[in-house]
Design a protein around this motif. Structure first.
Motif, PDB file in Angstrom:
ATOM      1  N   ALA A 100      -3.771   2.302   6.824  1.00  0.00           N
ATOM      2  CA  ALA A 100      -4.511   1.366   5.980  1.00  0.00           C
ATOM      3  C   ALA A 100      -3.965  -0.046   6.135  1.00  0.00           C
ATOM      4  O   ALA A 100      -4.727  -1.022   6.185  1.00  0.00           O
ATOM      5  CB  ALA A 100      -4.442   1.803   4.522  1.00  0.00           C
ATOM      6  N   THR A 110       1.557   5.638  -0.851  1.00  0.00           N
ATOM      7  CA  THR A 110       0.968   6.960  -1.047  1.00  0.00           C
ATOM      8  C   THR A 110       0.956   7.260  -2.539  1.00  0.00           C
ATOM      9  O   THR A 110       1.803   6.767  -3.293  1.00  0.00           O
ATOM     10  CB  THR A 110       1.767   8.056  -0.328  1.00  0.00           C
ATOM     11  OG1 THR A 110       3.111   8.034  -0.810  1.00  0.00           O
ATOM     12  CG2 THR A 110       1.752   7.859   1.176  1.00  0.00           C
ATOM     13  N   ARG A 146      -2.415  -0.915  -3.987  1.00  0.00           N
ATOM     14  CA  ARG A 146      -3.338   0.216  -4.037  1.00  0.00           C
ATOM     15  C   ARG A 146      -2.700   1.408  -3.346  1.00  0.00           C
ATOM     16  O   ARG A 146      -1.714   1.263  -2.609  1.00  0.00           O
ATOM     17  CB  ARG A 146      -4.687  -0.119  -3.406  1.00  0.00           C
ATOM     18  CG  ARG A 146      -4.687  -0.436  -1.930  1.00  0.00           C
ATOM     19  CD  ARG A 146      -6.116  -0.717  -1.489  1.00  0.00           C
ATOM     20  NE  ARG A 146      -6.238  -1.189  -0.126  1.00  0.00           N
ATOM     21  CZ  ARG A 146      -6.361  -0.406   0.943  1.00  0.00           C
ATOM     22  NH1 ARG A 146      -6.355   0.910   0.794  1.00  0.00           N
ATOM     23  NH2 ARG A 146      -6.493  -0.925   2.148  1.00  0.00           N
ATOM     24  N   THR A 147      -3.278   2.581  -3.577  1.00  0.00           N
ATOM     25  CA  THR A 147      -2.783   3.788  -2.922  1.00  0.00           C
ATOM     26  C   THR A 147      -3.668   4.141  -1.733  1.00  0.00           C
ATOM     27  O   THR A 147      -4.844   3.773  -1.669  1.00  0.00           O
ATOM     28  CB  THR A 147      -2.757   4.998  -3.881  1.00  0.00           C
ATOM     29  OG1 THR A 147      -4.091   5.296  -4.303  1.00  0.00           O
ATOM     30  CG2 THR A 147      -1.883   4.723  -5.083  1.00  0.00           C
ATOM     31  N   ASP A 148      -3.079   4.868  -0.816  1.00  0.00           N
ATOM     32  CA  ASP A 148      -3.816   5.411   0.322  1.00  0.00           C
ATOM     33  C   ASP A 148      -3.012   6.592   0.852  1.00  0.00           C
ATOM     34  O   ASP A 148      -1.778   6.510   0.922  1.00  0.00           O
ATOM     35  CB  ASP A 148      -3.994   4.359   1.425  1.00  0.00           C
ATOM     36  CG  ASP A 148      -5.018   4.794   2.458  1.00  0.00           C
ATOM     37  OD1 ASP A 148      -4.660   5.610   3.339  1.00  0.00           O
ATOM     38  OD2 ASP A 148      -6.168   4.320   2.391  1.00  0.00           O
ATOM     39  N   ASP A 197      -2.670   7.519   3.783  1.00  0.00           N
ATOM     40  CA  ASP A 197      -2.010   7.086   5.018  1.00  0.00           C
ATOM     41  C   ASP A 197      -1.811   5.583   4.934  1.00  0.00           C
ATOM     42  O   ASP A 197      -2.593   4.799   5.477  1.00  0.00           O
ATOM     43  CB  ASP A 197      -2.858   7.451   6.237  1.00  0.00           C
ATOM     44  CG  ASP A 197      -2.122   7.228   7.555  1.00  0.00           C
ATOM     45  OD1 ASP A 197      -1.116   6.487   7.553  1.00  0.00           O
ATOM     46  OD2 ASP A 197      -2.564   7.773   8.581  1.00  0.00           O
ATOM     47  N   PRO A 198      -0.762   5.133   4.232  1.00  0.00           N
ATOM     48  CA  PRO A 198      -0.601   3.699   4.004  1.00  0.00           C
ATOM     49  C   PRO A 198      -0.380   2.888   5.274  1.00  0.00           C
ATOM     50  O   PRO A 198      -0.783   1.727   5.336  1.00  0.00           O
ATOM     51  CB  PRO A 198       0.609   3.613   3.069  1.00  0.00           C
ATOM     52  CG  PRO A 198       1.336   4.895   3.265  1.00  0.00           C
ATOM     53  CD  PRO A 198       0.301   5.918   3.579  1.00  0.00           C
ATOM     54  N   ILE A 206       0.871  -1.174   0.000  1.00  0.00           N
ATOM     55  CA  ILE A 206       0.000   0.000   0.000  1.00  0.00           C
ATOM     56  C   ILE A 206       0.909   1.225   0.000  1.00  0.00           C
ATOM     57  O   ILE A 206       1.804   1.346   0.836  1.00  0.00           O
ATOM     58  CB  ILE A 206      -0.938   0.012   1.223  1.00  0.00           C
ATOM     59  CG1 ILE A 206      -1.778  -1.273   1.249  1.00  0.00           C
ATOM     60  CG2 ILE A 206      -1.848   1.240   1.183  1.00  0.00           C
ATOM     61  CD1 ILE A 206      -2.672  -1.393   2.467  1.00  0.00           C
TER      62      ILE A 206
END
Length: 274
Positions: free
Chosen positions: A205, A141, A197-199, A201-202, A139
């Motif tokens: 997540a 940013t 996937r991106t987030d 705040d990895p 995961i």
């Protein structure tokens, strides 16, 4: 105790909570760059987690603004005289396919029997990117910077990257990334299969995903990881046979019965340890 061994104790931190190991590269002032102590700490931590009682999932991240910016500059300076600094790392014996220090520092995360989720922000360059490839899930940013950076130093990715990267992005894209050393954003990394996937705040997540996984039957999760890691690495007949071995072991087992019972009773399951 050698200086490398003493320093290694500080290079990687581990916090266990509810079956989830929160593992962090801990050299933020150096962008978590890898030196002999970091190599030793990564391997020792991974080896310890392989047999950690009650472990359900692992989250791997870096302290500070970066995941890992690759090898420490001192390693490149030593190479000018032909020295390979990673060879000085003090490591426990290994029976796995990875033998060199750099390979083990990356691949040990693939050998952990529970899911490993890498939370990547900032730079994941060269060896740092290869460490993330040992995770099951990445995961990132949207603005993370990922690169197969080694050709910039006149090198090749030698921490398992040449073997694991093509599985994720395809052989042609792996070659393009390796030949050019171009930096890929987190958003592009997801598009090409380099990240999951991106987030924004990895870490949050990844921890949330790890806690969700920790609530599943540990026997089913471990069996699923074993089977999925076989895909593409063995022939179909062997893979299909392995599925049947795993499903026979699961059906009617205490944790499988508990999963069914809990769903019918609309309550949280209470699983035994794997």
């Amino acid at each position: 105790m050698s200086d490398t061994t003493a320093d290694a104790a500080e290079r990687v931190t581990v916090r266990l909570d509810g079956g989830v190991a929160d593992v962090r590269l801990n050299r933020p002032e150096k962008r978590n760059a890898i030196d002999p102590a970091m190599f030793a700490a990564l391997v020792a931590t991974g080896e310890r987690l392989k047999t950690q009682q009650g472990l359900r999932a692992v989250v791997l991240s870096g302290e500070g603004p970066d995941f890992c910016a690759g090898l420490d500059f001192g390693s490149f300076q030593a190479m000018q005289s032909g020295e390979r600094v990673s060879a000085t790392a003090e490591l426990p014996p290994s029976a796995g396919p990875a033998r060199a220090a750099g390979q083990r520092a990356a691949y040990v995360w693939a050998e952990i029997p529970v899911p490993v989720i890498a939370a990547v922000r900032g730079n994941a360059l060269g060896g740092g990117l290869q460490i993330s490839l040992g995770a099951d899930i990445r995961i990132v940013t949207p603005d993370a910077r990922l690169s197969v950076f080694e050709v910039n130093w006149g090198l090749i990715p030698d921490m398992t990257g040449t073997q694991l990267l093509p599985e994720l992005v395809g052989r042609d894209v792996a070659k393009e990334l390796t030949y050019t050393a171009r930096i890929v954003s987190g958003e592009e990394a997801v598009r090409i299969g380099l990240a999951t996937r991106t987030d924004p705040d990895p870490l949050a997540a990844a921890l949330a995903m790890a806690r969700e996984i920790a609530g599943r039957s540990p026997h089913a999760i471990r069996a699923a990881k074993r089977l999925l890691d076989l895909a593409g690495r063995t022939d179909l007949a062997s893979g299909f046979a392995a599925e049947q071995v795993e499903i026979r072991a699961l059906i009617g087992s205490p944790n499988q019965v508990e999963a069914v019972t809990a769903r019918f009773e609309k309550r949280d399951p209470d699983f035994g340890e794997a």
